[in-house]
Design a protein around this motif. Structure first.
Motif, PDB file in Angstrom:
ATOM      1  N   LYS A  57       0.867  -1.167   0.000  1.00 43.75           N
ATOM      2  CA  LYS A  57       0.000   0.000   0.000  1.00 43.75           C
ATOM      3  C   LYS A  57       0.910   1.224   0.000  1.00 43.75           C
ATOM      4  CE  LYS A  57      -4.099   1.475   2.433  1.00 43.75           C
ATOM      5  NZ  LYS A  57      -4.933   1.239   3.605  1.00 43.75           N
ATOM      6  N   GLU A  58       0.706   2.110  -0.934  1.00 41.31           N
ATOM      7  CA  GLU A  58       1.613   3.240  -1.141  1.00 41.31           C
ATOM      8  C   GLU A  58       1.813   4.086   0.117  1.00 41.31           C
ATOM      9  OE1 GLU A  58       4.362   4.930  -3.117  1.00 41.31           O
ATOM     10  OE2 GLU A  58       2.972   4.026  -4.524  1.00 41.31           O
ATOM     11  N   GLU A  59       0.729   4.483   0.777  1.00 42.68           N
ATOM     12  CA  GLU A  59       0.871   5.433   1.887  1.00 42.68           C
ATOM     13  C   GLU A  59       1.448   4.831   3.159  1.00 42.68           C
ATOM     14  OE1 GLU A  59      -3.729   4.539   2.336  1.00 42.68           O
ATOM     15  OE2 GLU A  59      -2.616   5.381   0.663  1.00 42.68           O
ATOM     16  N   THR A  60       1.305   3.503   3.363  1.00 42.67           N
ATOM     17  CA  THR A  60       1.776   2.904   4.609  1.00 42.67           C
ATOM     18  C   THR A  60       2.912   1.900   4.416  1.00 42.67           C
ATOM     19  OG1 THR A  60       0.184   1.103   4.466  1.00 42.67           O
ATOM     20  CG2 THR A  60      -0.526   3.107   5.652  1.00 42.67           C
ATOM     21  N   ALA A  61       3.192   1.526   3.183  1.00 49.71           N
ATOM     22  CA  ALA A  61       4.169   0.476   2.847  1.00 49.71           C
ATOM     23  C   ALA A  61       3.777  -0.870   3.444  1.00 49.71           C
ATOM     24  CB  ALA A  61       5.587   0.876   3.267  1.00 49.71           C
ATOM     25  N   GLU A  62       2.506  -1.034   3.804  1.00 51.05           N
ATOM     26  CA  GLU A  62       1.994  -2.291   4.352  1.00 51.05           C
ATOM     27  C   GLU A  62       1.820  -3.304   3.221  1.00 51.05           C
ATOM     28  OE1 GLU A  62      -2.285  -3.843   6.127  1.00 51.05           O
ATOM     29  OE2 GLU A  62      -1.999  -1.739   5.654  1.00 51.05           O
ATOM     30  N   PRO A  63       2.304  -4.545   3.418  1.00 57.53           N
ATOM     31  CA  PRO A  63       2.091  -5.577   2.393  1.00 57.53           C
ATOM     32  C   PRO A  63       0.611  -5.930   2.281  1.00 57.53           C
ATOM     33  CG  PRO A  63       3.777  -6.262   3.964  1.00 57.53           C
ATOM     34  CD  PRO A  63       3.128  -5.034   4.516  1.00 57.53           C
ATOM     35  N   VAL A  64       0.099  -5.900   1.047  1.00 60.21           N
ATOM     36  CA  VAL A  64      -1.294  -6.273   0.810  1.00 60.21           C
ATOM     37  C   VAL A  64      -1.397  -7.411  -0.202  1.00 60.21           C
ATOM     38  CG1 VAL A  64      -2.220  -4.028   1.464  1.00 60.21           C
ATOM     39  CG2 VAL A  64      -1.610  -4.468  -0.922  1.00 60.21           C
ATOM     40  N   GLY A  65      -0.262  -7.874  -0.722  1.00 61.76           N
ATOM     41  CA  GLY A  65      -0.265  -8.995  -1.648  1.00 61.76           C
ATOM     42  C   GLY A  65       1.129  -9.530  -1.848  1.00 61.76           C
ATOM     43  N   CYS A  66       1.209 -10.826  -2.132  1.00 60.93           N
ATOM     44  CA  CYS A  66       2.506 -11.473  -2.319  1.00 60.93           C
ATOM     45  C   CYS A  66       2.339 -12.672  -3.229  1.00 60.93           C
ATOM     46  CB  CYS A  66       3.050 -11.929  -0.967  1.00 60.93           C
ATOM     47  SG  CYS A  66       4.587 -12.881  -1.051  1.00 60.93           S
ATOM     48  N   VAL A  67       3.365 -12.935  -4.015  1.00 63.87           N
ATOM     49  CA  VAL A  67       3.466 -14.191  -4.730  1.00 63.87           C
ATOM     50  C   VAL A  67       4.870 -14.725  -4.497  1.00 63.87           C
ATOM     51  CG1 VAL A  67       4.150 -13.198  -6.976  1.00 63.87           C
ATOM     52  CG2 VAL A  67       2.976 -15.415  -6.884  1.00 63.87           C
ATOM     53  N   TRP A  68       4.964 -16.026  -4.245  1.00 61.60           N
ATOM     54  CA  TRP A  68       6.243 -16.695  -3.983  1.00 61.60           C
ATOM     55  C   TRP A  68       6.315 -17.888  -4.915  1.00 61.60           C
ATOM     56  CZ3 TRP A  68       6.723 -20.635   0.476  1.00 61.60           C
ATOM     57  CH2 TRP A  68       8.016 -21.167   0.527  1.00 61.60           C
ATOM     58  N   ALA A  69       7.389 -17.991  -5.673  1.00 60.37           N
ATOM     59  CA  ALA A  69       7.505 -19.033  -6.692  1.00 60.37           C
ATOM     60  C   ALA A  69       8.873 -19.704  -6.642  1.00 60.37           C
ATOM     61  CB  ALA A  69       7.269 -18.441  -8.075  1.00 60.37           C
ATOM     62  N   GLY A  70       8.954 -20.823  -7.292  1.00 57.20           N
ATOM     63  CA  GLY A  70      10.204 -21.555  -7.433  1.00 57.20           C
ATOM     64  C   GLY A  70      10.200 -22.305  -8.749  1.00 57.20           C
ATOM     65  N   ILE A  71      11.189 -23.134  -8.933  1.00 55.37           N
ATOM     66  CA  ILE A  71      11.303 -23.914 -10.161  1.00 55.37           C
ATOM     67  C   ILE A  71      11.142 -25.384  -9.812  1.00 55.37           C
ATOM     68  CG2 ILE A  71      12.817 -24.590 -12.070  1.00 55.37           C
ATOM     69  CD1 ILE A  71      14.098 -21.806 -11.873  1.00 55.37           C
ATOM     70  N   SER A  72      10.332 -26.066 -10.594  1.00 56.20           N
ATOM     71  CA  SER A  72      10.069 -27.484 -10.408  1.00 56.20           C
ATOM     72  C   SER A  72      10.239 -28.181 -11.749  1.00 56.20           C
ATOM     73  CB  SER A  72       8.646 -27.675  -9.873  1.00 56.20           C
ATOM     74  OG  SER A  72       8.395 -29.036  -9.584  1.00 56.20           O
ATOM     75  N   THR A  73      10.022 -29.479 -11.755  1.00 55.00           N
ATOM     76  CA  THR A  73      10.078 -30.267 -12.985  1.00 55.00           C
ATOM     77  C   THR A  73       8.732 -30.928 -13.203  1.00 55.00           C
ATOM     78  OG1 THR A  73      12.430 -30.711 -12.647  1.00 55.00           O
ATOM     79  CG2 THR A  73      11.259 -32.155 -14.175  1.00 55.00           C
ATOM     80  N   ASP A  74       8.161 -30.728 -14.384  1.00 54.08           N
ATOM     81  CA  ASP A  74       6.922 -31.397 -14.748  1.00 54.08           C
ATOM     82  C   ASP A  74       7.238 -32.881 -14.911  1.00 54.08           C
ATOM     83  OD1 ASP A  74       5.063 -32.625 -16.807  1.00 54.08           O
ATOM     84  OD2 ASP A  74       4.022 -30.742 -16.353  1.00 54.08           O
ATOM     85  N   GLN A  75       6.571 -33.726 -14.146  1.00 51.60           N
ATOM     86  CA  GLN A  75       6.883 -35.151 -14.155  1.00 51.60           C
ATOM     87  C   GLN A  75       6.496 -35.843 -15.456  1.00 51.60           C
ATOM     88  OE1 GLN A  75       8.774 -36.623 -11.636  1.00 51.60           O
ATOM     89  NE2 GLN A  75       8.978 -34.420 -11.303  1.00 51.60           N
ATOM     90  N   ALA A  76       5.508 -35.308 -16.179  1.00 53.29           N
ATOM     91  CA  ALA A  76       5.094 -35.933 -17.437  1.00 53.29           C
ATOM     92  C   ALA A  76       6.024 -35.564 -18.591  1.00 53.29           C
ATOM     93  CB  ALA A  76       3.662 -35.528 -17.786  1.00 53.29           C
ATOM     94  N   THR A  77       6.460 -34.307 -18.626  1.00 48.84           N
ATOM     95  CA  THR A  77       7.261 -33.832 -19.770  1.00 48.84           C
ATOM     96  C   THR A  77       8.732 -33.661 -19.438  1.00 48.84           C
ATOM     97  OG1 THR A  77       6.912 -31.499 -19.228  1.00 48.84           O
ATOM     98  CG2 THR A  77       5.250 -32.587 -20.659  1.00 48.84           C
ATOM     99  N   HIS A  78       9.047 -33.665 -18.172  1.00 44.66           N
ATOM    100  CA  HIS A  78      10.402 -33.420 -17.673  1.00 44.66           C
ATOM    101  C   HIS A  78      10.917 -32.017 -18.038  1.00 44.66           C
ATOM    102  CE1 HIS A  78      13.791 -34.873 -15.461  1.00 44.66           C
ATOM    103  NE2 HIS A  78      14.613 -34.487 -16.403  1.00 44.66           N
ATOM    104  N   ARG A  79       9.989 -31.104 -18.267  1.00 39.87           N
ATOM    105  CA  ARG A  79      10.375 -29.717 -18.548  1.00 39.87           C
ATOM    106  C   ARG A  79      10.387 -28.924 -17.246  1.00 39.87           C
ATOM    107  NH1 ARG A  79       6.706 -27.750 -23.456  1.00 39.87           N
ATOM    108  NH2 ARG A  79       5.248 -27.740 -21.734  1.00 39.87           N
ATOM    109  N   ARG A  80      11.247 -27.910 -17.194  1.00 36.30           N
ATOM    110  CA  ARG A  80      11.295 -27.027 -16.026  1.00 36.30           C
ATOM    111  C   ARG A  80      10.089 -26.095 -16.060  1.00 36.30           C
ATOM    112  NH1 ARG A  80      16.155 -24.227 -14.321  1.00 36.30           N
ATOM    113  NH2 ARG A  80      15.437 -22.665 -15.782  1.00 36.30           N
ATOM    114  N   VAL A  81       9.439 -25.967 -14.906  1.00 38.85           N
ATOM    115  CA  VAL A  81       8.249 -25.128 -14.797  1.00 38.85           C
ATOM    116  C   VAL A  81       8.348 -24.273 -13.538  1.00 38.85           C
ATOM    117  CG1 VAL A  81       6.761 -26.728 -16.062  1.00 38.85           C
ATOM    118  CG2 VAL A  81       6.933 -26.920 -13.568  1.00 38.85           C
TER     119      VAL A  81
END
Length: 164
Positions: A57-81
């Motif tokens: 939030k601009e005026e307070t710098a309070e977190p109002v949303g987050c996304v956290w990601a990483g890298i995995s392997t698709d077990q069917a295609t063996h592609r990085r996702v």
């Protein structure tokens, strides 16, 4: 308008835990002990290898949303996702495009990492999330099945499969 971005760091671990707990608490309101989330963070939270992005939030710098990601392997295609561990938007700030903006950040990052797709898990009773992801052009790739073990398992009736 009224929001700004921030890339996450290792210092954000307590905030990520709060986001994980908040999203799980919505799906499982009867549960009160979330101590196991520390083990999840111990194993997986490692910025910048598993990055997170914040909307503040601009005026307070309070977190109002987050996304956290990483890298995995698709077990069917063996592609990085890309794998989304957490998408959280404070309920008071939902339906303003923040979730969409967070997922677009994962798309940009995934493309930069030359990943083949984005994957994530949604509990089937979370219709709001399922609708959100359908609108974002996600499709069901499979089903995550669960069978409890022990004495409580014998008393549970099997559920029919539903097509999403």
């Amino acid at each position: 308008m009224g929001y700004r971005w921030r890339i996450g760091s290792a210092w954000d671990r307590p905030w990520v835990r709060r986001g994980l707990q908040a999203t799980l608490q919505e799906s499982f309101p009867e549960q009160s002990n979330w101590d196991h989330l520390e083990e999840t963070l111990d194993r997986l939270f490692d910025p910048p290898r598993t990055p997170c992005w914040w909307i503040l939030k601009e005026e307070t710098a309070e977190p109002v949303g987050c996304v956290w990601a990483g890298i995995s392997t698709d077990q069917a295609t063996h592609r990085r996702v890309a794998y989304v561990f957490l998408l959280w938007v404070d309920p008071a700030h939902r339906r303003q495009g923040l979730g969409r903006a967070l997922m677009q950040q994962v798309e940009r990052w995934g493309s930069q990492q030359q990943l083949a797709a984005i994957t994530l898990q949604v509990y089937r009773h979370n219709q709001a999330a399922l609708n959100f992801y359908r609108q974002a052009h996600f499709t069901v790739q499979g089903y995550w099945l669960y069978k409890p073990l022990g004495p409580a398992a014998a008393s549970q009736e099997p559920e029919d499969y539903e097509v999403l």
